[in-house]
Design a protein around this motif. Structure first.
Motif, PDB file in Angstrom:
ATOM      1  N   GLY A  47       0.689  -1.170   0.042  1.00 26.40           N
ATOM      2  CA  GLY A  47       0.018  -0.016   0.182  1.00 26.40           C
ATOM      3  C   GLY A  47       0.840   1.207   0.017  1.00 26.40           C
ATOM      4  N   SER A  48       0.226   2.394  -0.306  1.00 23.13           N
ATOM      5  CA  SER A  48       0.821   3.726  -0.223  1.00 23.13           C
ATOM      6  C   SER A  48      -0.268   4.981  -0.056  1.00 23.13           C
ATOM      7  CB  SER A  48       1.653   3.888  -1.524  1.00 23.13           C
ATOM      8  OG  SER A  48       0.777   3.738  -2.544  1.00 23.13           O
ATOM      9  N   LEU A  49       0.348   6.066  -0.007  1.00 21.36           N
ATOM     10  CA  LEU A  49      -0.368   7.358   0.138  1.00 21.36           C
ATOM     11  C   LEU A  49      -0.051   7.847  -0.858  1.00 21.36           C
ATOM     12  CD1 LEU A  49      -2.089   9.400   1.389  1.00 21.36           C
ATOM     13  CD2 LEU A  49       0.264  10.181   2.538  1.00 21.36           C
ATOM     14  N   VAL A  50      -1.150   8.449  -1.578  1.00 21.65           N
ATOM     15  CA  VAL A  50      -1.123   9.368  -2.797  1.00 21.65           C
ATOM     16  C   VAL A  50      -1.643  10.918  -2.405  1.00 21.65           C
ATOM     17  CG1 VAL A  50      -2.820   8.306  -3.829  1.00 21.65           C
ATOM     18  CG2 VAL A  50      -1.488   9.637  -5.388  1.00 21.65           C
ATOM     19  N   TRP A 110      -3.546  -1.431   0.851  1.00 23.66           N
ATOM     20  CA  TRP A 110      -4.373  -0.442   1.285  1.00 23.66           C
ATOM     21  C   TRP A 110      -3.954   0.571   0.628  1.00 23.66           C
ATOM     22  CZ3 TRP A 110      -4.357   2.069   6.904  1.00 23.66           C
ATOM     23  CH2 TRP A 110      -5.184   3.118   6.755  1.00 23.66           C
ATOM     24  N   LEU A 111      -4.714   1.499  -0.251  1.00 24.41           N
ATOM     25  CA  LEU A 111      -4.193   2.502  -1.009  1.00 24.41           C
ATOM     26  C   LEU A 111      -5.108   3.704  -0.245  1.00 24.41           C
ATOM     27  CD1 LEU A 111      -2.742   4.121  -3.381  1.00 24.41           C
ATOM     28  CD2 LEU A 111      -4.814   3.706  -4.941  1.00 24.41           C
ATOM     29  N   LEU A 112      -4.457   4.748   0.287  1.00 25.04           N
ATOM     30  CA  LEU A 112      -4.970   5.889   0.813  1.00 25.04           C
ATOM     31  C   LEU A 112      -4.707   7.283  -0.386  1.00 25.04           C
ATOM     32  CD1 LEU A 112      -6.197   7.138   3.273  1.00 25.04           C
ATOM     33  CD2 LEU A 112      -3.814   7.220   4.400  1.00 25.04           C
ATOM     34  N   VAL A 113      -5.943   7.626  -0.435  1.00 24.99           N
ATOM     35  CA  VAL A 113      -5.964   8.773  -1.463  1.00 24.99           C
ATOM     36  C   VAL A 113      -6.348  10.022  -0.822  1.00 24.99           C
ATOM     37  CG1 VAL A 113      -6.557   9.542  -3.617  1.00 24.99           C
ATOM     38  CG2 VAL A 113      -6.456   7.166  -3.290  1.00 24.99           C
ATOM     39  N   ALA A 114      -5.363  11.227  -0.705  1.00 26.38           N
ATOM     40  CA  ALA A 114      -6.136  12.500  -0.269  1.00 26.38           C
ATOM     41  C   ALA A 114      -6.020  13.569  -1.227  1.00 26.38           C
ATOM     42  CB  ALA A 114      -5.172  13.052   0.904  1.00 26.38           C
ATOM     43  N   THR A 115      -7.040  14.443  -1.282  1.00 24.50           N
ATOM     44  CA  THR A 115      -7.028  15.541  -2.311  1.00 24.50           C
ATOM     45  C   THR A 115      -6.870  16.876  -1.480  1.00 24.50           C
ATOM     46  OG1 THR A 115      -9.390  15.623  -2.461  1.00 24.50           O
ATOM     47  CG2 THR A 115      -8.215  14.142  -4.042  1.00 24.50           C
ATOM     48  N   SER A 139       6.190   9.054   4.890  1.00 27.98           N
ATOM     49  CA  SER A 139       5.482   7.742   4.341  1.00 27.98           C
ATOM     50  C   SER A 139       5.861   7.520   2.849  1.00 27.98           C
ATOM     51  CB  SER A 139       3.747   8.325   3.970  1.00 27.98           C
ATOM     52  OG  SER A 139       3.752   9.284   3.311  1.00 27.98           O
ATOM     53  N   GLY A 140       6.763   8.394   2.171  1.00 31.33           N
ATOM     54  CA  GLY A 140       7.138   8.234   0.897  1.00 31.33           C
ATOM     55  C   GLY A 140       6.115   8.310  -0.168  1.00 31.33           C
ATOM     56  N   ALA A 141       4.980   9.414   0.117  1.00 32.36           N
ATOM     57  CA  ALA A 141       3.875   9.548  -0.562  1.00 32.36           C
ATOM     58  C   ALA A 141       4.248   9.720  -2.059  1.00 32.36           C
ATOM     59  CB  ALA A 141       2.996  10.735   0.068  1.00 32.36           C
ATOM     60  N   ALA A 142       3.274   9.329  -2.944  1.00 26.86           N
ATOM     61  CA  ALA A 142       3.123   9.640  -4.232  1.00 26.86           C
ATOM     62  C   ALA A 142       2.476  11.107  -4.331  1.00 26.86           C
ATOM     63  CB  ALA A 142       2.668   8.704  -5.331  1.00 26.86           C
TER      64      ALA A 142
END
Length: 303
Positions: free
Chosen positions: A24-27, A154-159, A182-185
């Motif tokens: 998983g990751s945060l974008v 788990w993919l966590l997406v925030a705008t 987090s190394g967020a994209a």
């Protein structure tokens, strides 16, 4: 139909692939209002559900002050456990048990355990929209949970709107640490290129080459690549008769005056109301000078 976002869609698809595979990751998706963040996220949500992912969404709102953990509570409210699914955290919807937790660290741990359990049963996509209106507690939770995604499906997406956060905004202050830990994209949505707008027009209307060139230039000049403005402007041009849609073709009439779509006008007025009198006066002078002007001229006329 999405125009001009092939690269961003490919990146999100790759991140979704990784999440389904257990990495998983945060974008973070940013851009100005109306640039197409929600459309891009909706496209991701559709694909995630097609691939049997559980999608949970929550948002922040400008109508009222976002309560502590507001978007996370909305995410949990949208969760519907099945017979074999993980039950919602005990504190959710129970103020007494929430108060007994006693510390933010324990609250975050229990929330992480819940999402980890859910994603172990089914790939999970959690979407948090409009973080520029978020409360600090929700951002703290995001920072904590984003550090525990690498080994989860788990993919966590925030705008968020990057033009809404100043250097003093709590999101702006947290972003460097959030990205580092987090190394967020990061996907920063730029205005649509003229080619993307042209493709939209050719898909939506049957036009002569001359009318297509005229309409493309007019839209590009006014909307400046903002997808929301493009769509609203086209609708307004149809409403006032400058763009007439026939059964088998469309015709472009006079485009010699600027027509502001009603909804765009309302949004601009809402933004202007946030400014004080001196700032509004400066903007009025700038508007009279024109779309482009010399800064020294602005200084002179505003004294």
């Amino acid at each position: 139909m999405i125009y001009g976002r092939d690269r961003e869609r490919a990146q999100l698809r790759e991140l979704l692939d990784d999440a389904i595979a257990g990495h998983g990751s945060l974008v973070l998706i940013s851009g100005e209002a109306g640039i197409g963040k929600t459309t891009l996220v909706d496209d991701l949500i559709h694909e995630a559900r097609e691939r049997n992912c559980l999608v949970l969404t929550g948002g922040c709102y400008d109508l009222t002050t976002t309560p502590p953990y507001g978007p996370w509570i909305e995410v949990l409210r949208n969760y519907r456990p099945g017979e074999a699914s993980t039950a919602s955290p005990e504190w959710f919807g129970n103020p007494e048990k929430l108060e007994k937790i006693g510390s933010q660290a324990r609250l975050f741990d229990e929330t992480r355990a819940f999402f980890s359990s859910v994603s172990a049963q089914q790939p999970l996509v959690v979407v948090l929209e409009d973080l520029h209106w978020s409360d600090i507690a929700s951002l703290d939770a995001l920072r904590f949970l984003a550090r525990h995604l690498e080994d989860a499906a788990w993919l966590l997406v925030a705008t968020y709107r990057d033009d809404e956060i100043t250097r003093r905004h709590h999101l702006a202050r947290m972003l460097p640490a959030l990205i580092r830990e987090s190394g967020a994209a990061r996907l920063n949505l730029a205005p649509l290129e003229d080619r993307a707008v042209r493709n939209l027009l050719t898909d939506r209307y049957t036009l002569t080459l001359e009318d297509l060139e005229r309409l493309s230039a007019h839209i590009a000049n006014l909307a400046e690549g903002n997808s929301f403005y493009v769509v609203e402007l086209l609708q307004t041009l149809e409403d006032v008769g400058s763009l007439q849609v026939r059964d088998d073709h469309a015709e472009v009439g006079f485009l010699d005056r600027v027509v502001v779509p009603p909804l765009i006008g309302q949004l601009i007025e809402e933004r202007l109301e946030r400014l004080d009198h001196s700032a509004t006066t400066l903007l009025e002078l700038a508007a009279v000078i024109g779309q482009e002007f010399d800064f020294e001229l602005w200084l002179t006329v505003s004294e």
